[in-house]
Every structure is written in structure tokens, then in C-alpha cells.
Design a protein around this motif. Structure first.
Motif, PDB file in Angstrom:
ATOM      1  N   THR A  18      61.694  -0.203  92.512  1.00  0.00           N
ATOM      2  CA  THR A  18      61.361  -1.585  92.850  1.00  0.00           C
ATOM      3  C   THR A  18      62.540  -2.273  93.526  1.00  0.00           C
ATOM      4  OG1 THR A  18      62.115  -2.505  90.743  1.00  0.00           O
ATOM      5  CG2 THR A  18      59.816  -1.766  90.860  1.00  0.00           C
ATOM      6  N   ALA A  19      62.217  -3.333  94.264  1.00  0.00           N
ATOM      7  CA  ALA A  19      63.234  -4.184  94.879  1.00  0.00           C
ATOM      8  C   ALA A  19      62.672  -5.599  94.960  1.00  0.00           C
ATOM      9  CB  ALA A  19      63.597  -3.684  96.279  1.00  0.00           C
ATOM     10  N   GLU A  20      63.445  -6.575  94.541  1.00  0.00           N
ATOM     11  CA  GLU A  20      63.025  -7.971  94.662  1.00  0.00           C
ATOM     12  C   GLU A  20      63.348  -8.454  96.067  1.00  0.00           C
ATOM     13  OE1 GLU A  20      64.928 -10.015  91.410  1.00  0.00           O
ATOM     14  OE2 GLU A  20      63.332  -9.420  90.024  1.00  0.00           O
ATOM     15  N   LEU A  21      62.322  -8.939  96.780  1.00  0.00           N
ATOM     16  CA  LEU A  21      62.485  -9.391  98.156  1.00  0.00           C
ATOM     17  C   LEU A  21      62.659 -10.896  98.242  1.00  0.00           C
ATOM     18  CD1 LEU A  21      59.716  -7.173  99.790  1.00  0.00           C
ATOM     19  CD2 LEU A  21      62.163  -6.675  99.562  1.00  0.00           C
ATOM     20  N   VAL A  22      61.913 -11.649  97.426  1.00  0.00           N
ATOM     21  CA  VAL A  22      62.007 -13.106  97.391  1.00  0.00           C
ATOM     22  C   VAL A  22      61.900 -13.537  95.934  1.00  0.00           C
ATOM     23  CG1 VAL A  22      60.958 -15.298  98.072  1.00  0.00           C
ATOM     24  CG2 VAL A  22      60.891 -13.355  99.650  1.00  0.00           C
ATOM     25  N   ASP A  25      61.907 -20.650  92.685  1.00  0.00           N
ATOM     26  CA  ASP A  25      61.272 -21.363  91.578  1.00  0.00           C
ATOM     27  C   ASP A  25      59.764 -21.214  91.518  1.00  0.00           C
ATOM     28  OD1 ASP A  25      63.734 -22.244  90.789  1.00  0.00           O
ATOM     29  OD2 ASP A  25      63.540 -24.218  91.737  1.00  0.00           O
ATOM     30  N   ASP A  26      59.114 -20.897  92.636  1.00  0.00           N
ATOM     31  CA  ASP A  26      57.654 -20.878  92.598  1.00  0.00           C
ATOM     32  C   ASP A  26      57.003 -19.586  93.081  1.00  0.00           C
ATOM     33  OD1 ASP A  26      58.315 -21.250  95.233  1.00  0.00           O
ATOM     34  OD2 ASP A  26      57.032 -22.977  95.546  1.00  0.00           O
ATOM     35  N   VAL A  27      57.791 -18.585  93.469  1.00  0.00           N
ATOM     36  CA  VAL A  27      57.180 -17.326  93.917  1.00  0.00           C
ATOM     37  C   VAL A  27      58.143 -16.158  93.692  1.00  0.00           C
ATOM     38  CG1 VAL A  27      57.956 -17.490  96.324  1.00  0.00           C
ATOM     39  CG2 VAL A  27      55.880 -16.211  95.769  1.00  0.00           C
ATOM     40  N   LEU A  28      57.549 -15.007  93.411  1.00  0.00           N
ATOM     41  CA  LEU A  28      58.287 -13.757  93.334  1.00  0.00           C
ATOM     42  C   LEU A  28      57.577 -12.762  94.240  1.00  0.00           C
ATOM     43  CD1 LEU A  28      60.251 -11.646  92.050  1.00  0.00           C
ATOM     44  CD2 LEU A  28      58.523 -11.320  90.270  1.00  0.00           C
ATOM     45  N   PHE A  96      54.035  -0.801  98.339  1.00  0.00           N
ATOM     46  CA  PHE A  96      53.319  -2.069  98.400  1.00  0.00           C
ATOM     47  C   PHE A  96      54.210  -3.178  97.885  1.00  0.00           C
ATOM     48  CE2 PHE A  96      52.407  -0.537  94.152  1.00  0.00           C
ATOM     49  CZ  PHE A  96      52.320  -1.677  93.344  1.00  0.00           C
ATOM     50  N   THR A  97      53.886  -4.392  98.257  1.00  0.00           N
ATOM     51  CA  THR A  97      54.557  -5.547  97.669  1.00  0.00           C
ATOM     52  C   THR A  97      53.575  -6.244  96.741  1.00  0.00           C
ATOM     53  OG1 THR A  97      53.947  -7.059  99.449  1.00  0.00           O
ATOM     54  CG2 THR A  97      56.061  -5.931  99.662  1.00  0.00           C
ATOM     55  N   ALA A  98      54.131  -6.947  95.779  1.00  0.00           N
ATOM     56  CA  ALA A  98      53.347  -7.784  94.881  1.00  0.00           C
ATOM     57  C   ALA A  98      53.927  -9.187  94.977  1.00  0.00           C
ATOM     58  CB  ALA A  98      53.421  -7.281  93.445  1.00  0.00           C
ATOM     59  N   SER A  99      53.073 -10.148  95.335  1.00  0.00           N
ATOM     60  CA  SER A  99      53.488 -11.552  95.419  1.00  0.00           C
ATOM     61  C   SER A  99      52.878 -12.292  94.239  1.00  0.00           C
ATOM     62  CB  SER A  99      53.001 -12.171  96.723  1.00  0.00           C
ATOM     63  OG  SER A  99      53.526 -11.470  97.832  1.00  0.00           O
TER      64      SER A  99
END
Length: 107
Positions: A18-22, A25-28, A96-99
């Protein structure tokens, strides 16, 4: 922003990277790379909507007891509180990304 750094996610068979892209305070927005045979266990977010964007390969998405193979490019919407997960049933890496919005714990 480009997604070039996703190319560095090269999981072994049955491995999830995994890698955190964004993160704010209101989105991951988090990237997942699934090696062949890898699985992201089903889970739910009671207070957040989750959207998968399949970028490479084919991801078998599990949602509320149903499964569907989604090939890139593809999008899957998960309602709040609905159990969801993913697995790679192919011989190739799937990405894939998960928002997640709102960010859990932000409310």
C-alpha cells in the motif's frame, strides 16, 4: 500529481502493498497493489463512502456478499457501512486506489 510511484509497488505472490497518495482532514486516497493470489480482507466503513479505481489488471471485488471481476480501467462505489474487500485471482499484479470520504474520524 502523477501516479508514477505506483510502478514501484511490486508485490510478491499473495502480498498486498500500500501507499498513501492523499491524506487530509476530509479524504484519504490509498493505493493497493495485489500480487497474484493476494487478498484485502472484507471490512466496512460505517461513516465513509469508499470508491475503488482499478488502474491495472483485474481485481475481484467483494461487496456485501457479491463478487465481481473488475478490469482496468474500472470504478466501484461502496456505500457507507457495506462490507467490501478485494482479491487478485490472476497471475499478474493488480493495482487500484481506494478513496475514502469523509476521512474516518474527521466528523
Amino acid at each position: 500529481m502523477t501516479l508514477d510511484r505506483l510502478e514501484t509497488l511490486d508485490p510478491a505472490p499473495e502480498e498486498v502493498l500500500t501507499a498513501e497518495l492523499v491524506v487530509n482532514d476530509d479524504v484519504l486516497v490509498k493505493a493497493f497493489a495485489l500480487g497474484p493470489g493476494a487478498e484485502l480482507d472484507a471490512h466496512a466503513h460505517a461513516d465513509s463512502t469508499n470508491v475503488f479505481h482499478v488502474l491495472r489488471g483485474t481485481v475481484t471485488v467483494v461487496q456485501g456478499g457479491e463478487t465481481e471481476a473488475i478490469t482496468a480501467p474500472g470504478v466501484v462505489h461502496h456505500q457507507r457501512g457495506v462490507s467490501h474487500g478485494a482479491r487478485n485471482e490472476t497471475d499478474e499484479v493488480a493495482v487500484f486506489t481506494a478513496s475514502l470520504c469523509p476521512m474516518p474520524g474527521s466528523g
